[in-house]
Design an enzyme around this catalytic site. Structure first.
Site, PDB file in Angstrom:
ATOM      1  N   HIS A  74      44.866  25.355  32.411  1.00 52.78           N
ATOM      2  CA  HIS A  74      43.551  24.947  32.058  1.00 52.78           C
ATOM      3  C   HIS A  74      43.081  25.501  30.472  1.00 52.78           C
ATOM      4  O   HIS A  74      42.195  24.522  29.772  1.00 52.78           O
ATOM      5  CB  HIS A  74      42.497  25.899  32.711  1.00 52.78           C
ATOM      6  CG  HIS A  74      40.919  25.330  32.719  1.00 52.78           C
ATOM      7  ND1 HIS A  74      40.023  25.693  33.552  1.00 52.78           N
ATOM      8  CD2 HIS A  74      40.340  24.212  32.230  1.00 52.78           C
ATOM      9  CE1 HIS A  74      38.867  25.116  33.574  1.00 52.78           C
ATOM     10  NE2 HIS A  74      39.039  24.161  32.532  1.00 52.78           N
ATOM     11  N   THR A 132      42.994  23.022  39.365  1.00 48.66           N
ATOM     12  CA  THR A 132      42.905  23.401  38.010  1.00 48.66           C
ATOM     13  C   THR A 132      42.143  22.134  37.274  1.00 48.66           C
ATOM     14  O   THR A 132      41.953  21.163  37.949  1.00 48.66           O
ATOM     15  CB  THR A 132      44.156  23.590  37.110  1.00 48.66           C
ATOM     16  OG1 THR A 132      43.959  23.741  35.912  1.00 48.66           O
ATOM     17  CG2 THR A 132      45.289  22.263  37.549  1.00 48.66           C
ATOM     18  N   LYS A 140      49.508  34.272  36.768  1.00 46.53           N
ATOM     19  CA  LYS A 140      48.171  34.057  36.500  1.00 46.53           C
ATOM     20  C   LYS A 140      47.681  34.562  35.238  1.00 46.53           C
ATOM     21  O   LYS A 140      48.044  34.374  34.083  1.00 46.53           O
ATOM     22  CB  LYS A 140      47.447  34.706  37.864  1.00 46.53           C
ATOM     23  CG  LYS A 140      47.670  33.776  39.122  1.00 46.53           C
ATOM     24  CD  LYS A 140      46.759  33.925  40.240  1.00 46.53           C
ATOM     25  CE  LYS A 140      45.575  33.001  39.929  1.00 46.53           C
ATOM     26  NZ  LYS A 140      44.593  33.137  41.009  1.00 46.53           N
ATOM     27  N   ASP A 155      37.422  35.638  35.331  1.00 41.00           N
ATOM     28  CA  ASP A 155      37.033  36.710  36.236  1.00 41.00           C
ATOM     29  C   ASP A 155      37.824  37.927  36.535  1.00 41.00           C
ATOM     30  O   ASP A 155      37.438  38.587  37.408  1.00 41.00           O
ATOM     31  CB  ASP A 155      36.599  35.922  37.688  1.00 41.00           C
ATOM     32  CG  ASP A 155      37.811  35.358  38.210  1.00 41.00           C
ATOM     33  OD1 ASP A 155      38.816  35.348  37.947  1.00 41.00           O
ATOM     34  OD2 ASP A 155      37.400  34.422  39.177  1.00 41.00           O
TER      35      ASP A 155
END
Length: 381
Positions: free
Chosen positions: A211, A276, A203, A61
């Site tokens: 993930h 996660t 990140k 996102d």
């Protein structure tokens, strides 16, 4: 789509397909019809290049693909289409088999034509037409998820599958796991998204995003490389940082959302434990793909893809209230390729059928050199 089909494969509850379920905005339809609607929605929500739109967001996102087109969603659409086609064939709903095969073929052709960038697959196309994850970019040249999902989805041709995953290994791997992208963004660009404003190595901006790593393990297994699949598993596994608390700064028994990447001064530091889906996906990668025990509509499949130095392993698998004691022998030191299988000392063929409730069975599997051991499951040849 795939989660529902996995549930039915595991339980054998075929009548679940015909269970009426309400829509959020009113009306009802069977579970089977809901699956079709989901596939049709993705086929309708496409951009000018016929790729699936990002809409509100795809997995990442922090990328500005809302008004653009997402490679990852398109690959997942193809993945879900083939899972559904398998179900439709199992149910003898041949009109749906033909309809969704045509849809899947169209999606695949579009992906191979639009997304292949010469050495790997791009990550998406913004509303302004910018190709994200292209070798022509100065930053963010390659993204992990577009390579792994090109393989998992069955889109990537055999040669392209191996080429893109080779570049994943060369450009994204580290001793703590695979980076999400390379090189990190250092210049803000809102056409690409907020990812370009995140500090490099944190990140979504070139961290080791936990993930996404198990998808590389699965892709490696589909390519028949058990050594690489296990290497990726070990790189990410928190246990292997057990004696590095001053670096990791997180529990050695929990996957963290991300590990700071090589572009950060705190490379190897883990953040956001428990937050996660990594544990679930690592479990799937380990059990269904490395150990190779997974379900089909017709029964249990055993198709390991293991490191060549594994000589044997044992698994206890419970299914439909029966217990299977599975022993896999690898006398020739191969990665993959079942040449013999027996149940209770009698030769059988895969898949293994459901057995009587409460019974216990001994399964013996032998791996060896076979022409099928180098196949790519999920990728075309």
């Amino acid at each position: 789509v795939v989660s529902i089909l996995d549930y039915i494969k595991e339980t054998g509850e075929d009548d679940f397909f015909d269970l009426p379920v309400p829509f959020a905005d009113g009306g009802r339809a069977t579970v089977y019809e809901h699956l079709k609607r989901a596939l049709d929605f993705s086929a309708e929500q496409i951009g000018q290049d016929a790729l699936c739109k990002g809409l509100r967001a795809d997995w990442n996102d922090c990328l500005n693909l809302g008004g653009g087109q997402s490679a990852m969603v398109t690959f997942m659409h193809h993945w879900a289409l083939h899972a559904f086609i398998e179900a439709a064939a199992y149910l003898d709903r041949n009109q749906d088999v033909q309809k969704y095969r045509c849809m899947a073929a169209k999606v695949k052709e579009t992906c191979e034509r639009v997304l292949w960038d010469g050495y790997w697959y791009i990550r998406g196309i913004t509303a302004g037409g910018l190709r994200i994850g292209s070798r022509d970019n100065q930053q963010g040249k390659i993204f992990l998820n577009s390579q792994t999902w090109a393989v998992i989805s069955g889109v990537a041709q055999a040669d392209r599958a191996r080429i893109c995953m080779r570049h994943v290994d060369e450009l994204l791997r580290s001793k703590y796991g695979l980076h999400l992208l390379w090189p990190a963004y250092t210049q803000p660009d809102d056409d690409i998204g907020f990812v370009t404003r995140v500090y490099p190595g944190i990140k979504e901006n070139a961290a080791i995003f936990s993930h996404a790593n198990p998808w590389a393990m699965i892709a490696a297994c589909m390519l028949g490389d058990g050594d690489k699949a296990m290497q990726y598993y070990d790189d990410l596994c928190p246990y292997h940082q057990n004696d590095q608390i001053e670096i990791r700064q997180a529990e050695p028994y929990s996957y963290c959302q991300f590990i700071m990447g090589k572009d950060h001064t705190a490379f190897g530091r883990a953040r956001h434990p428990w937050l996660t889906g990594s544990a679930g996906w690592a479990y799937i990668a380990a059990t269904r793909w490395i150990l190779g025990i997974r379900m089909g509509f017709d029964g249990m499949i055993i198709d390991p893809c293991i490191p060549s130095d594994w000589k044997e392993f044992e698994v206890v698998r419970k299914w439909k209230n029966a217990t299977f004691h599975i022993r896999v022998n690898n006398p020739e030191g191969v990665h993959r390729g079942v040449i013999r299988i027996s149940m209770d000392d009698k030769p059988i063929r895969l898949p293994i059928r459901a057995q009587a409730s409460g019974t216990s069975h001994k399964i013996t599997v032998t791996l060896g050199k076979t022409r099928s051991s180098n196949r790519i499951e999920g990728a075309s040849k």
